[in-house]
Design an enzyme around this catalytic site. Structure first.
Site, PDB file in Angstrom:
ATOM      1  CB  CYS A  67      -4.617   7.971  -0.781  1.00 47.22           C
ATOM      2  SG  CYS A  67      -5.151   7.004  -2.469  1.00 47.22           S
ATOM      3  NE  ARG A  86      -0.456   1.632   4.261  1.00 41.82           N
ATOM      4  CZ  ARG A  86      -1.274   3.215   3.657  1.00 41.82           C
ATOM      5  NH1 ARG A  86      -2.350   3.018   3.678  1.00 41.82           N
ATOM      6  NH2 ARG A  86      -0.387   4.041   2.449  1.00 41.82           N
ATOM      7  NE  ARG A 103      -6.342   0.518   8.127  1.00 44.93           N
ATOM      8  CZ  ARG A 103      -5.880   0.510   6.716  1.00 44.93           C
ATOM      9  NH1 ARG A 103      -5.361   1.852   6.941  1.00 44.93           N
ATOM     10  NH2 ARG A 103      -6.323  -0.065   6.083  1.00 44.93           N
ATOM     11  CB  ILE A 152      -6.121  -1.800  -3.196  1.00 46.15           C
ATOM     12  CG1 ILE A 152      -6.288  -0.696  -3.983  1.00 46.15           C
ATOM     13  CG2 ILE A 152      -5.988  -3.042  -3.554  1.00 46.15           C
ATOM     14  CD1 ILE A 152      -4.365  -0.319  -4.643  1.00 46.15           C
ATOM     15  CG  ASP A 157      -2.308  -0.726   1.254  1.00 52.01           C
ATOM     16  OD1 ASP A 157      -3.136  -0.975   0.151  1.00 52.01           O
ATOM     17  OD2 ASP A 157      -1.901  -1.936   2.107  1.00 52.01           O
ATOM     18  CD  GLU A 183      -4.279  11.487   1.901  1.00 53.97           C
ATOM     19  OE1 GLU A 183      -4.786  12.814   2.105  1.00 53.97           O
ATOM     20  OE2 GLU A 183      -5.126  10.728   2.188  1.00 53.97           O
ATOM     21  CG  ASP A 184      -3.173   6.453   3.787  1.00 55.17           C
ATOM     22  OD1 ASP A 184      -3.479   7.261   4.716  1.00 55.17           O
ATOM     23  OD2 ASP A 184      -3.284   5.824   3.073  1.00 55.17           O
ATOM     24  CG  HIS A 199      -8.746   6.211   5.657  1.00 50.55           C
ATOM     25  ND1 HIS A 199      -8.019   6.526   4.888  1.00 50.55           N
ATOM     26  CD2 HIS A 199      -8.308   6.484   6.662  1.00 50.55           C
ATOM     27  CE1 HIS A 199      -6.986   5.620   5.106  1.00 50.55           C
ATOM     28  NE2 HIS A 199      -6.989   5.709   6.467  1.00 50.55           N
TER      29      HIS A 199
END
Ligand code: CIR
Length: 267
Positions: free
Chosen positions: A256, A93, A138, A250, A68, A73-74, A169
């Site tokens: 993102c 992640r 998350r 996904i 991923d 962005e995450d 999100h």
């Protein structure tokens, strides 16, 4: 005279090329694997659109160990005044933060770190007067409060809000489309989080369109959302429509795939 800075004025971005492992990216439902070449095509078109909108993009090499990791962005949050290293709230992640940290240390004079807890960048909506942090599966309260402290250090005001249940999100369901207007799903808007803003509500059945992306004078919108497209055009926005059907398998959308900021003061 200097033009006032808007929360969607960007001249710089970081992205990461997809590795072959992207087809094994996380998904909450039972969607089929995306096709690798088709993901690459969507990603390339997205990078071209950023460049066409006036953004210089640093493109990082793929990280096969992290399927991923194209969703840069995450693991981090960036502003003109500095970057914040986040901690993605899913085990596979977590290592993405260490992978992107040296790049951010190279690009930003100030790089802060979350003291504790978990935050995914997809849960953060930056507006002109605040940074909204959506609690989700998350992003936990500990992480959100640690992020509030980092934001205060950077002179930014944070606000902790709630992501709707069963939504990956906060920004899966909304985007800033100008300084006073949020594009939102009905389910998020009705929670009242945007009472200080104007809202445009995506039509029922087009919830995936809410993860749009305002970049300078354009709004990037996923392809295949005719009602949202008409709504935004009627409101006078200039649209760039991008294919997102492979990355949607996904659970990803338009925000993102990049970290965006303004590095130069605008003339
Ligand atoms: C994940 O579940 O983490 C990825 N498959 C999708 C992440 C999308 N990120 C985002 O919208 N900020």
């Amino acid at each position: 005279m200097a033009k006032p800075l808007r929360a969607f004025d960007f001249d710089s971005a970081i992205a990461r090329k997809p590795g072959a492992s992207v087809v094994k990216g996380l998904r909450a439902g039972g969607q089929e694997d995306p096709d690798f070449e088709a993901v690459v095509a969507e990603h390339d078109a997205y990078l071209d659109a950023l460049r066409d909108a006036g953004v210089e993009v640093q493109v990082l090499e793929p990280l096969e160990a992290f399927p991923d990791s194209i969703f840069v962005e995450d693991p981090a949050l960036v502003f003109q005044e500095g970057a914040i290293l986040l901690r993605p709230g899913v085990g596979s992640r977590e290592g993405e933060t260490a992978a992107i940290a040296p790049v951010l240390r190279d690009r930003f004079g100030r790089v802060l770190e979350l003291a504790s807890g978990y935050v995914d960048g997809g849960d953060i909506l930056t507006t002109s007067d605040r940074v909204m942090i959506g609690l989700s599966a998350r992003t936990d309260r500990d992480g959100a409060e640690s992020l509030m402290s980092c934001l205060a250090e950077l002179g930014r005001k944070g606000e902790i809000v709630q992501t709707p249940a069963n939504v990956l999100h906060f920004k899966s369901d909304c985007s800033l489309i100008d300084d006073t207007t949020i594009l939102s799903t009905q389910r998020l808007a009705e929670s009242g989080v945007f009472s200080d803003f104007e809202t445009l509500i995506v039509p029922e059945g087009e919830e995936g369109a809410a993860n749009a992306l305002r970049i300078n004078d354009h709004v990037f919108l996923g392809e295949g959302f005719p009602g949202t497209s008409a709504l935004l055009e009627r409101a006078g926005y200039k649209l760039v429509t991008l294919k997102t059907s492979e990355i949607a398998k996904i659970d990803a959308g338009l925000s993102c795939m990049s970290l965006r900021w303004l590095s130069q003061s605008q003339p």
